[in-house]
Design a protein around this motif. Structure first.
Motif, PDB file in Angstrom:
ATOM      1  N   THR A 171      -7.484   3.750  -4.790  1.00 37.59           N
ATOM      2  CA  THR A 171      -7.479   5.171  -4.479  1.00 37.59           C
ATOM      3  C   THR A 171      -6.519   5.474  -3.332  1.00 37.59           C
ATOM      4  O   THR A 171      -6.226   4.611  -2.507  1.00 37.59           O
ATOM      5  CB  THR A 171      -8.890   5.655  -4.097  1.00 37.59           C
ATOM      6  N   ALA A 172      -6.049   6.697  -3.311  1.00 34.24           N
ATOM      7  CA  ALA A 172      -5.116   7.112  -2.260  1.00 34.24           C
ATOM      8  C   ALA A 172      -5.754   6.954  -0.881  1.00 34.24           C
ATOM      9  O   ALA A 172      -5.085   6.558   0.075  1.00 34.24           O
ATOM     10  CB  ALA A 172      -4.675   8.556  -2.495  1.00 34.24           C
ATOM     11  N   GLU A 173      -7.051   7.228  -0.800  1.00 39.22           N
ATOM     12  CA  GLU A 173      -7.732   7.097   0.484  1.00 39.22           C
ATOM     13  C   GLU A 173      -7.755   5.639   0.948  1.00 39.22           C
ATOM     14  O   GLU A 173      -7.584   5.346   2.133  1.00 39.22           O
ATOM     15  CB  GLU A 173      -9.169   7.634   0.395  1.00 39.22           C
ATOM     16  N   ALA A 174      -7.973   4.723   0.012  1.00 41.89           N
ATOM     17  CA  ALA A 174      -7.990   3.304   0.360  1.00 41.89           C
ATOM     18  C   ALA A 174      -6.609   2.842   0.820  1.00 41.89           C
ATOM     19  O   ALA A 174      -6.493   2.076   1.787  1.00 41.89           O
ATOM     20  CB  ALA A 174      -8.452   2.476  -0.830  1.00 41.89           C
ATOM     21  N   GLU A 175      -5.565   3.304   0.128  1.00 38.61           N
ATOM     22  CA  GLU A 175      -4.208   2.930   0.525  1.00 38.61           C
ATOM     23  C   GLU A 175      -3.874   3.491   1.904  1.00 38.61           C
ATOM     24  O   GLU A 175      -3.250   2.807   2.718  1.00 38.61           O
ATOM     25  CB  GLU A 175      -3.188   3.421  -0.509  1.00 38.61           C
ATOM     26  N   ARG A 176      -4.295   4.715   2.169  1.00 40.24           N
ATOM     27  CA  ARG A 176      -4.056   5.312   3.488  1.00 40.24           C
ATOM     28  C   ARG A 176      -4.832   4.560   4.569  1.00 40.24           C
ATOM     29  O   ARG A 176      -4.345   4.398   5.690  1.00 40.24           O
ATOM     30  CB  ARG A 176      -4.426   6.785   3.470  1.00 40.24           C
ATOM     31  N   ALA A 177      -6.029   4.103   4.250  1.00 34.44           N
ATOM     32  CA  ALA A 177      -6.820   3.330   5.214  1.00 34.44           C
ATOM     33  C   ALA A 177      -6.136   2.006   5.537  1.00 34.44           C
ATOM     34  O   ALA A 177      -6.115   1.577   6.700  1.00 34.44           O
ATOM     35  CB  ALA A 177      -8.221   3.081   4.668  1.00 34.44           C
ATOM     36  N   ILE A 178      -5.561   1.368   4.533  1.00 30.94           N
ATOM     37  CA  ILE A 178      -4.828   0.120   4.757  1.00 30.94           C
ATOM     38  C   ILE A 178      -3.627   0.368   5.659  1.00 30.94           C
ATOM     39  O   ILE A 178      -3.378  -0.381   6.611  1.00 30.94           O
ATOM     40  CB  ILE A 178      -4.385  -0.497   3.415  1.00 30.94           C
ATOM     41  N   LEU A 179      -2.883   1.439   5.379  1.00 29.83           N
ATOM     42  CA  LEU A 179      -1.720   1.776   6.192  1.00 29.83           C
ATOM     43  C   LEU A 179      -2.113   2.083   7.638  1.00 29.83           C
ATOM     44  O   LEU A 179      -1.456   1.652   8.574  1.00 29.83           O
ATOM     45  CB  LEU A 179      -0.972   2.963   5.592  1.00 29.83           C
ATOM     46  N   ALA A 180      -3.217   2.825   7.797  1.00 31.21           N
ATOM     47  CA  ALA A 180      -3.669   3.161   9.148  1.00 31.21           C
ATOM     48  C   ALA A 180      -4.098   1.918   9.912  1.00 31.21           C
ATOM     49  O   ALA A 180      -3.783   1.750  11.090  1.00 31.21           O
ATOM     50  CB  ALA A 180      -4.825   4.166   9.077  1.00 31.21           C
ATOM     51  N   ALA A 181      -4.829   1.034   9.240  1.00 31.18           N
ATOM     52  CA  ALA A 181      -5.283  -0.198   9.882  1.00 31.18           C
ATOM     53  C   ALA A 181      -4.095  -1.056  10.325  1.00 31.18           C
ATOM     54  O   ALA A 181      -4.099  -1.615  11.414  1.00 31.18           O
ATOM     55  CB  ALA A 181      -6.195  -0.986   8.946  1.00 31.18           C
ATOM     56  N   LYS A 182      -3.088  -1.157   9.469  1.00 26.03           N
ATOM     57  CA  LYS A 182      -1.906  -1.948   9.826  1.00 26.03           C
ATOM     58  C   LYS A 182      -1.122  -1.288  10.957  1.00 26.03           C
ATOM     59  O   LYS A 182      -0.609  -1.963  11.839  1.00 26.03           O
ATOM     60  CB  LYS A 182      -1.001  -2.130   8.611  1.00 26.03           C
ATOM     61  N   ALA A 183      -1.051   0.040  10.941  1.00 34.23           N
ATOM     62  CA  ALA A 183      -0.318   0.752  11.996  1.00 34.23           C
ATOM     63  C   ALA A 183      -1.021   0.602  13.344  1.00 34.23           C
ATOM     64  O   ALA A 183      -0.356   0.551  14.393  1.00 34.23           O
ATOM     65  CB  ALA A 183      -0.192   2.235  11.646  1.00 34.23           C
ATOM     66  N   ALA A 197       0.833  -1.206   0.000  1.00 32.09           N
ATOM     67  CA  ALA A 197       0.000   0.000   0.000  1.00 32.09           C
ATOM     68  C   ALA A 197       0.865   1.253   0.000  1.00 32.09           C
ATOM     69  O   ALA A 197       0.580   2.210  -0.723  1.00 32.09           O
ATOM     70  CB  ALA A 197      -0.933  -0.007   1.210  1.00 32.09           C
ATOM     71  N   ALA A 198       1.931   1.245   0.796  1.00 29.53           N
ATOM     72  CA  ALA A 198       2.834   2.402   0.853  1.00 29.53           C
ATOM     73  C   ALA A 198       3.536   2.610  -0.482  1.00 29.53           C
ATOM     74  O   ALA A 198       3.681   3.750  -0.949  1.00 29.53           O
ATOM     75  CB  ALA A 198       3.854   2.229   1.963  1.00 29.53           C
ATOM     76  N   ALA A 199       3.959   1.526  -1.117  1.00 29.83           N
ATOM     77  CA  ALA A 199       4.641   1.635  -2.407  1.00 29.83           C
ATOM     78  C   ALA A 199       3.707   2.175  -3.482  1.00 29.83           C
ATOM     79  O   ALA A 199       4.096   3.025  -4.290  1.00 29.83           O
ATOM     80  CB  ALA A 199       5.194   0.274  -2.822  1.00 29.83           C
ATOM     81  N   LYS A 200       2.463   1.692  -3.504  1.00 29.84           N
ATOM     82  CA  LYS A 200       1.499   2.172  -4.492  1.00 29.84           C
ATOM     83  C   LYS A 200       1.167   3.636  -4.265  1.00 29.84           C
ATOM     84  O   LYS A 200       1.091   4.421  -5.220  1.00 29.84           O
ATOM     85  CB  LYS A 200       0.235   1.313  -4.439  1.00 29.84           C
ATOM     86  N   LEU A 201       0.989   4.015  -3.025  1.00 32.77           N
ATOM     87  CA  LEU A 201       0.681   5.406  -2.704  1.00 32.77           C
ATOM     88  C   LEU A 201       1.846   6.315  -3.080  1.00 32.77           C
ATOM     89  O   LEU A 201       1.667   7.358  -3.717  1.00 32.77           O
ATOM     90  CB  LEU A 201       0.364   5.534  -1.213  1.00 32.77           C
ATOM     91  N   PHE A 202       3.059   5.912  -2.722  1.00 30.40           N
ATOM     92  CA  PHE A 202       4.251   6.689  -3.038  1.00 30.40           C
ATOM     93  C   PHE A 202       4.438   6.825  -4.542  1.00 30.40           C
ATOM     94  O   PHE A 202       4.698   7.920  -5.059  1.00 30.40           O
ATOM     95  CB  PHE A 202       5.479   6.031  -2.401  1.00 30.40           C
ATOM     96  N   SER A 203       4.299   5.731  -5.265  1.00 29.30           N
ATOM     97  CA  SER A 203       4.503   5.747  -6.716  1.00 29.30           C
ATOM     98  C   SER A 203       3.498   6.657  -7.407  1.00 29.30           C
ATOM     99  O   SER A 203       3.859   7.424  -8.303  1.00 29.30           O
ATOM    100  CB  SER A 203       4.384   4.329  -7.284  1.00 29.30           C
ATOM    101  N   ALA A 204       2.247   6.567  -7.015  1.00 31.76           N
ATOM    102  CA  ALA A 204       1.219   7.413  -7.625  1.00 31.76           C
ATOM    103  C   ALA A 204       1.475   8.882  -7.308  1.00 31.76           C
ATOM    104  O   ALA A 204       1.333   9.748  -8.192  1.00 31.76           O
ATOM    105  CB  ALA A 204      -0.163   7.002  -7.139  1.00 31.76           C
ATOM    106  N   ASP A 205       1.857   9.188  -6.079  1.00 32.29           N
ATOM    107  CA  ASP A 205       2.141  10.580  -5.701  1.00 32.29           C
ATOM    108  C   ASP A 205       3.334  11.137  -6.459  1.00 32.29           C
ATOM    109  O   ASP A 205       3.295  12.278  -6.935  1.00 32.29           O
ATOM    110  CB  ASP A 205       2.387  10.686  -4.195  1.00 32.29           C
ATOM    111  N   VAL A 206       4.387  10.357  -6.605  1.00 35.22           N
ATOM    112  CA  VAL A 206       5.577  10.814  -7.325  1.00 35.22           C
ATOM    113  C   VAL A 206       5.251  11.022  -8.804  1.00 35.22           C
ATOM    114  O   VAL A 206       5.661  12.023  -9.402  1.00 35.22           O
ATOM    115  CB  VAL A 206       6.748   9.827  -7.148  1.00 35.22           C
TER     116      VAL A 206
END
Length: 84
Positions: A69-81, A21-30
């Motif tokens: 979506t970025a929101e979904a990736e952030r939700a995955i990261l938050a849930a794991k954290a 999720a972090a890699a996908k979010l980072f790649s899309a943002d870059v």
């Protein structure tokens, strides 16, 4: 680097959900950041279909939708954290 880290975690057989999720979010943002800078450099010509910049911009915008979506990736990261 986030993609390589996610790949290494997956190769070890561990749960790589958060790293992916972090890699996908980072790649899309870059990708969006770089293409927006390129459009600023090219000005109005950057939106013309004759230049590859226009295609790169469309692809970068679509990347955040296709890959999740970025929101979904952030939700995955938050849930794991939060260990949810």
């Amino acid at each position: 680097r986030p993609t390589w880290a996610a790949d290494a975690i997956k190769d070890r057989g561990e749960d790589a959900t958060a790293a992916i999720a972090a890699a996908k979010l980072f790649s899309a943002d870059v990708a969006k950041h770089v293409t927006q800078k390129s459009l600023r450099i090219h000005g109005g010509a950057g939106f013309m279909r004759e230049l590859p910049v226009e295609r790169y911009n469309r692809d970068a915008r679509a990347l955040s939708i296709y890959a999740g979506t970025a929101e979904a990736e952030r939700a995955i990261l938050a849930a794991k954290a939060l260990n949810l």
